[in-house]
Design a protein around this motif. Structure first.
Motif, mmCIF file in Angstrom:
data_model
loop_
_atom_site.group_PDB
_atom_site.id
_atom_site.type_symbol
_atom_site.label_atom_id
_atom_site.label_comp_id
_atom_site.label_asym_id
_atom_site.label_seq_id
_atom_site.Cartn_x
_atom_site.Cartn_y
_atom_site.Cartn_z
ATOM 1 N N GLY A 119 -0.754 -8.537 -1.250
ATOM 2 C CA GLY A 119 -1.682 -7.481 -0.871
ATOM 3 C C GLY A 119 -1.186 -6.558 0.218
ATOM 4 O O GLY A 119 -1.985 -5.867 0.857
ATOM 5 N N ALA A 120 0.132 -6.504 0.435
ATOM 6 C CA ALA A 120 0.666 -5.588 1.451
ATOM 7 C C ALA A 120 0.409 -4.149 1.028
ATOM 8 O O ALA A 120 0.612 -3.791 -0.139
ATOM 9 N N PRO A 121 -0.051 -3.298 1.939
ATOM 10 C CA PRO A 121 -0.346 -1.913 1.578
ATOM 11 C C PRO A 121 0.908 -1.083 1.362
ATOM 12 O O PRO A 121 1.974 -1.393 1.900
ATOM 13 N N SER A 122 0.773 -0.038 0.565
ATOM 14 C CA SER A 122 1.844 0.946 0.459
ATOM 15 C C SER A 122 1.841 1.787 1.728
ATOM 16 O O SER A 122 0.773 2.137 2.250
ATOM 17 N N LEU A 123 3.020 2.114 2.220
ATOM 18 C CA LEU A 123 3.154 2.871 3.458
ATOM 19 C C LEU A 123 4.001 4.112 3.216
ATOM 20 O O LEU A 123 4.965 4.082 2.458
ATOM 21 N N ARG A 124 3.614 5.194 3.865
ATOM 22 C CA ARG A 124 4.420 6.411 3.851
ATOM 23 C C ARG A 124 5.315 6.354 5.084
ATOM 24 O O ARG A 124 4.844 6.216 6.208
ATOM 25 N N ALA A 125 6.616 6.443 4.873
ATOM 26 C CA ALA A 125 7.576 6.257 5.959
ATOM 27 C C ALA A 125 8.403 7.514 6.178
ATOM 28 O O ALA A 125 8.917 8.100 5.232
ATOM 29 N N VAL A 126 8.519 7.926 7.445
ATOM 30 C CA VAL A 126 9.305 9.096 7.829
ATOM 31 C C VAL A 126 10.301 8.658 8.893
ATOM 32 O O VAL A 126 9.923 8.016 9.882
ATOM 33 N N ASN A 127 11.573 9.000 8.706
ATOM 34 C CA ASN A 127 12.585 8.640 9.685
ATOM 35 C C ASN A 127 12.267 9.306 11.023
ATOM 36 O O ASN A 127 12.067 10.515 11.098
#
Length: 209
Positions: A119-127
């Motif tokens: 159930g880990a959420p999707s994450l938006r990742a920015v360097n």
């Protein structure tokens, strides 16, 4: 479960990413200076055609783009606040689901999971340092995370010290969890600067590819 690797030195991680940001800034400033110099060099060389004049607006574009990236694309400051507020926790697996080329920087969709948990959420990742590429070797092992998955946080890739700012995607999906969070949890998110969505409209709307 296997023992996690040694936790990274936060000071060294921040120093590494600041250095990358300075190099990016210096390279863009040098490019802009070169473009501004084109018409003058052409004139001194006796080349009076109109084409070199376009170096000036091109240099202005590079400077404006750089200022926008530095002002809205860099996440170093908020990452530093997150790392001062939350402890680092090891996530055994990093799964990248996709990447988008955006005006202010590449936005990657990732999941940070712990073996045996679901159930880990999707994450938006920015360097955090404005580097566009996905960190090399990030999916070959786990990563360190500091923050609150319902609000966001920081992902650090071991060895390379690449640092990404992350927030849940879609943000609205976890609105109820954030609303029901206890006072201490909300206070920590506020202190870390992640109590609201920081992925600006420029990231969402200005897709160039």
């Amino acid at each position: 479960m296997d023992s996690p690797p040694l936790a990274p030195d936060v000071a060294q991680v921040l120093k590494h990413n600041r250095t990358l940001l300075r190099r990016h800034t210096a390279a863009r400033l040098a490019l802009a200076a070169g473009l501004f110099a084109v018409p003058f060099v052409a004139h001194w060389g006796g080349y009076d055609a109109a084409l070199p004049v376009f170096g000036v607006p091109a240099g202005m574009f590079v400077l404006i783009f750089l200022l926008l990236r530095l002002g809205r694309g860099s996440r170093l400051r908020v990452c530093e606040k997150v790392l001062r507020t939350y402890p680092l926790e090891y996530r055994t697996r990093v799964a990248k689901k996709g990447s988008e080329w955006k005006y202010m920087g590449d936005v990657h969709t990732v999941r940070l999971t712990v073996r045996g948990q679901h159930g880990a959420p999707s994450l938006r990742a920015v360097n955090a340092s404005t580097v566009r590429r996905w960190p090399k070797g990030a999916e070959e092992g786990g990563a360190w995370f500091a923050g609150d998955l319902a609000f966001g946080g920081v992902m650090i890739v071991p060895v390379s010290n690449a640092m990404l700012f992350v927030q849940p995607a879609p943000w609205e999906k976890y609105e109820q969890e954030r609303a029901q969070a206890g006072p201490q949890r909300r206070e920590l998110a506020e202190q870390a600067g992640i109590s609201r969505l920081l992925e600006l409209k420029e990231f969402r709307g200005m897709v160039l590819g």
